[in-house]
Design a protein around this motif. Structure first.
Motif, mmCIF file in Angstrom:
data_model
loop_
_atom_site.group_PDB
_atom_site.id
_atom_site.type_symbol
_atom_site.label_atom_id
_atom_site.label_comp_id
_atom_site.label_asym_id
_atom_site.label_seq_id
_atom_site.Cartn_x
_atom_site.Cartn_y
_atom_site.Cartn_z
ATOM 1 N N TRP A 16 18.897 52.133 43.503
ATOM 2 C CA TRP A 16 18.022 53.296 43.312
ATOM 3 C C TRP A 16 18.852 54.488 42.836
ATOM 4 C CZ3 TRP A 16 12.916 53.751 43.057
ATOM 5 C CH2 TRP A 16 12.306 54.985 43.239
ATOM 6 N N ARG A 36 12.268 47.566 45.855
ATOM 7 C CA ARG A 36 12.774 46.594 44.890
ATOM 8 C C ARG A 36 12.436 45.188 45.348
ATOM 9 N NH1 ARG A 36 18.648 46.304 41.709
ATOM 10 N NH2 ARG A 36 17.682 45.365 39.854
ATOM 11 N N TRP A 75 11.633 47.082 40.155
ATOM 12 C CA TRP A 75 11.313 48.217 41.025
ATOM 13 C C TRP A 75 9.804 48.403 40.967
ATOM 14 C CZ3 TRP A 75 14.451 50.374 44.468
ATOM 15 C CH2 TRP A 75 15.835 50.239 44.300
#
Length: 364
Positions: A16, A36, A75
């Protein structure tokens, strides 16, 4: 609602960053959670979020295009609750590793998303198949990831001279690609690989029996993947990995382990093939004719390089083979798209005629 700082702290080990946070902004106001995908199976997936791993249904994101299904490495924006809980969408992918399916529909299958390094595991327990290495590399380059070739089971080649020749063969096959030798059994060469995959996301690719699960365990530092011995007769192994799993690495970065790939079909990978055979593409620019097919045309720089021994004939044959295969896939895909468009036109035409008939019925 989990704070932005808490999200960063929890998800940073999975990749991230500010760019992903910006991409997620439109979904934050809807009360959705960022996460994720670490595993997908049977229409459901495990999603790591700031609050832990959630089980979610992917039915909400199930388009007709198989390249747009949720996959490991995506994601996503997932619902905070519900029974079942749904993934609402996935964020735009930075990279995607795609191969063609074995079906006759010439469709692509996405294996992993948002990958920075494509680690191609090649076993030294069997004779090197350089053509298969080239095929893996073409898909890796096409995905947008940086390929790395890892020659596994190096302990089975004790002669350093023989090992050096094998490495040289692969380096010639993989211009611009790091080639590492590793013995996961003894830990030799792992430090270089750990350093290379220590940031970003890496996907581990290769045939069954290539030692991928052993390599994954060595990188993770734990026996997270089952390992089975390869057959002595041909070095092939069983599918010890049956799903794609995203695993955080203790040294940083994350690893996606994949099942062994027996079929590695190209899917619209012309630029990837060109990258693998960059020396042939560079030679082709020197040919007298821009549409030279490197057969018997006068002034062909590629054939001249073959005749002089500068370019191995095996490389040229492999280049032609992969280019022909890719052109067939593209042609089939285009034909399929044209067929679907024609079907759509016919459907809309039938709907229009039915509407007109209905109107005439009301008018009469």
């Amino acid at each position: 609602m989990t704070s932005s700082s808490a999200v960063f702290t929890a998800l940073a080990p999975y990749g991230w960053d500010d760019a992903w946070a910006d991409a997620f902004t439109p979904h934050e106001s809807e009360g959705l959670l960022p996460g994720r995908v670490v595993r997908v199976d049977r229409g459901q997936c495990d999603v790591v979020t700031a609050g832990g791993v959630l089980r979610a249904d992917t039915a909400f994101v199930t388009p007709h295009d198989p390249l747009r299904v949720v996959c490991t490495g995506d994601w996503v924006a997932v619902e905070p609750g519900g029974n079942p809980r749904y993934v609402r969408t996935y964020l735009p992918r930075r990279t995607a590793f795609v191969r063609s399916t074995s079906s006759k529909r010439s469709e692509g299958q996405i294996l992993a998303a948002n990958v920075d390094h494509a680690v191609v595991a090649v076993s030294l327990a069997v004779e090197l198949d350089l053509g298969r290495v080239e095929r893996f590399l073409a898909l890796a380059w096409e995905s947008g990831a940086q390929p790395v070739v890892v020659l596994t089971k190096a302990d089975l080649v004790p002669d350093p001279v023989v090992l050096a020749h094998l490495v040289q063969d692969v380096e010639t096959t993989a211009p611009g690609v790091p080639v590492l030798t590793v013995s996961a059994l003894h830990g030799d060469g792992l430090d270089v690989l750990v350093s290379l995959v220590g940031s970003g996301t890496s996907v581990l690719l290769g045939q069954s029996g290539a030692g991928k699960s052993t390599l994954a365990n060595a990188l993770v530092g734990d026996d997270v993947m089952d390992v089975q011995a390869a057959r002595d007769v041909d070095g092939k192994g069983r599918h010890t990995t049956t799903t794609r799993n995203l695993l955080p690495l203790p040294s940083g970065g994350v690893l996606i382990d994949t099942p062994g790939l027996r079929g590695v079909g190209l899917f619209d990978a012309e630029s990837g093939v060109g990258q693998v055979f960059s020396e042939i593409e560079e030679l082709a620019e020197q040919c007298r004719f821009h549409d030279c097919v490197h057969e018997s045309e006068p002034g062909c720089a590629v054939r001249a390089a073959v005749d002089s021994g500068a370019l191995p004939v095996r490389r040229l044959d492999s280049y032609r083979k992969l280019m022909r295969e890719n052109q067939r896939i593209v042609a089939k895909t285009d034909a399929r798209l044209r067929s679907e468009i024609r079907k759509d036109w016919k459907r809309k035409g039938a709907e229009g005629r039915a509407a007109m008939e209905a109107k005439r019925g009301r008018w009469s």
